[in-house]
Design an enzyme around this catalytic site. Structure first.
Site, short mmCIF file in Angstrom:
data_model
loop_
_atom_site.label_atom_id
_atom_site.label_comp_id
_atom_site.label_asym_id
_atom_site.label_seq_id
_atom_site.Cartn_x
_atom_site.Cartn_y
_atom_site.Cartn_z
N ARG A 187 62.23 50.89 23.53
CA ARG A 187 61.98 51.99 22.58
C ARG A 187 63.10 52.11 21.56
O ARG A 187 64.26 51.80 21.84
CB ARG A 187 61.84 53.29 23.35
N GLN A 222 68.99 43.95 31.37
CA GLN A 222 67.76 43.33 30.91
C GLN A 222 68.10 42.28 29.85
O GLN A 222 69.22 42.24 29.33
CB GLN A 222 66.80 44.39 30.39
N ASP A 223 67.12 41.44 29.54
CA ASP A 223 67.43 40.25 28.73
C ASP A 223 67.91 40.59 27.33
O ASP A 223 68.84 39.95 26.81
CB ASP A 223 66.20 39.35 28.67
N GLU A 254 58.68 59.57 29.68
CA GLU A 254 58.87 58.28 30.32
C GLU A 254 57.70 57.89 31.21
O GLU A 254 56.80 58.70 31.49
CB GLU A 254 60.15 58.29 31.17
#
Length: 511
Positions: free
Chosen positions: A177, A194-195, A285
């Site tokens: 986001r 995360q990547d 969320e």
């Protein structure tokens, strides 16, 4: 560039044309305010299984060729049960009546198939309109505020973020986001676990901002791939080719060397700052809550160029109570990954599913009991094996609770899962196996707002089977139900006469 030869998986516009033909798109031509109204329409569509809203006239859109129309619920579920997962199915090249398990098997098969490298093209509708530098003003665009308690207007909720390592060997596409904070600035989550965050950290270590692009309205298969927890160093563009069976067309950005889907509707180009941050959040969320105090510094994204096609479409996700894309795309792709991992380890797991009602927090795995009995294992040993394989993996980071059910339980049927848990899971430690020292994903509310928010939260495997199911194929009980309590000839007679009995509505095959 014509979309005549493109499939629904390869083109958002072909996807929408097919969905319109099935009555799964409602075009809204009256003016809709992107401040809350577009979010409320989309939320209502999710929660009722209604067609996707295509908002053609959002307040602030500048003429028929300006930025931009809004598409809500692009991978929500449909209310008609036979086509419940049609949007996801079409996104990966399956028919509208594909089941959830069909979708998972397609994702696994695509992952195991040889990747099909993308093909660079040099012209696309995406390049029809271009805006550069100080001519960009994100504040004037019809960027939606999706919930009244969100911290701002979230432009990028279902956009494909594109970054690559400095050596160009690892290209990562992801969905995260981003909130508008200025004429050319956004801020959003860049999690180093995360990547996208791992690649950002590599650039940061070199003292450089990260070249970045975000494509909106991309081919549906590309959006699915971007939401999957694929292994590190897997290039999503090549995986998209494996999904669709044809090379994906990509085109170079105007201001950096990144390649984006040529069939995208809108592309933002710029950088992610190595050092500058701004306050981001809160936002509704995937767990279905908004915590108004949940704000944190996040990197600043600067937009240097915008390219777009005529009358473009920007899909949005309005995350909240299930199901939306955070449960369909994200949770189902996690299921595919953990099922693949368990099967590669040789464990007798036949299906995996995330009940959407659990907000992507429960994951259910089904056991092949014949192979289970042959293993001559114990319930505890088996459940701990399952837990270690899943919780130690990349997708397992997002999996806090696993339910293990027998082969007479359909994991995708919450009614059956609840029956199995209620009747077979002991309300004591013997059927609750707390596995390893694996912290729960911090966005799970009880992990952050529970009684001990600063301590690691245990991850659990909950056994929903009786001990006898590990020992013999001959269960010491008979299910008291239509499917199990009657001879086949009686069942067929009842099904054949169902309407004659006076039941005019309903599919007897589902009874």
């Amino acid at each position: 560039m014509s979309t005549g030869k493109l499939s629904a998986a390869s083109s958002l516009r072909v996807f929408l044309d097919e969905c319109k033909a099935e009555g799964d798109v409602v075009e809204i031509d009256i003016e809709v305010d992107p401040h809350l109204e577009s979010g409320a329409i989309t939320r209502r569509a999710y929660e009722t299984g209604s067609p996707m809203p295509l908002i053609n006239n959002p307040k602030g859109k500048d003429g028929p060729d300006g930025l931009f129309r809004i598409l809500g619920a692009p991978v929500g579920v449909r209310s008609d049960r036979p086509h419940k997962y049609a949007r996801f199915a079409k996104s990966i090249g399956l028919s509208s009546n594909a089941s959830g398990h069909d979708i998972i098997q397609k994702l696994i098969a695509s992952k195991r198939a040889d990747p099909i490298p993308s093909v660079e093209v040099h012209d696309a509708p995406l390049k029809e309109y271009k805006i550069f530098g100080d001519d960009i003003d994100l504040l004037k665009l019809p960027v939606p505020q999706n919930h009244s308690h969100d911290g701002g207007r979230y432009f990028l909720t279902y956009g494909l973020h594109n970054v690559q390592t400095p050596d160009g060997k690892w290209v990562n596409w992801s969905i995260t986001r981003c909130m508008v904070i200025g004429k050319r600035q956004l801020t959003g989550l860049v999690d180093v676990k995360q990547d996208i965050g791992a690649i950002w950290a590599i650039w940061k270590a070199q003292g450089k901002d990260t070249p970045w692009a975000c494509a909106l309205g991309v081919p549906p298969a590309a959006a699915v791939a971007s939401g999957m927890p694929l292994p590190k160093f897997v290039n999503e563009p090549d995986y998209v080719g494996a999904i669709t069976g044809v090379p994906m067309e990509v085109i170079k950005c105007e201001t950096n060397d990144l390649l984006v889907p040529a069939q995208a509707e809108v592309v933002l180009e710029g950088t992610i700052s190595a050092n500058e941050t701004a306050v981001e959040g809160p936002m509704g969320e995937y767990h279905g809550f908004i915590f108004p105090s949940k704000k944190a510094p996040a990197p600043v994204f600067t937009v240097n160029a915008i390219t777009y096609r005529s009358n473009p479409i920007v899909p949005i996700t309005v995350a909240g109570r299930a199901p939306d894309e955070t449960h369909t795309v994200w949770a189902m792709s996690i299921c595919a990954e953990i099922l693949d991992l368990l099967q590669q380890e040789g464990l007798p797991i036949t299906k995996a599913w995330c009940p959407y009602e659990s907000q992507a927090i429960w994951y259910v795995v089904q056991v092949d009991r014949k192979r289970l009995v042959e293993m001559k294992t114990t319930p505890e040993k088996f459940c701990r094996q399952v837990g270690e394989v899943v919780f130690s993996s990349k997708p397992g980071r997002f999996v806090p609770k696993i339910f293990v059910v027998g082969d007479n339980i359909d994991p995708s049927d919450l009614h059956e899962v609840v029956w199995a848990e209620a009747t077979k899971s002991q309300p004591q430690d013997s059927d609750f196996f707390f596995v390893g020292n694996y912290p729960t994903y911090k966005l799970v509310p009880y992990a952050t707002y529970g009684p001990n928010p600063h301590e690691p939260q245990a991850k659990v495997v909950r056994l929903c089977m009786l001990p006898a199911e590990f020992e013999t194929l001959d269960r010491p009980w008979v299910e008291a139900s239509f499917r199990a309590s009657y001879p086949e000839e009686i069942k067929q007679k009842v099904l054949g006469n169902w309407r004659a009995y006076g039941y005019e509505k309903g599919d007897p095959a589902k009874i």
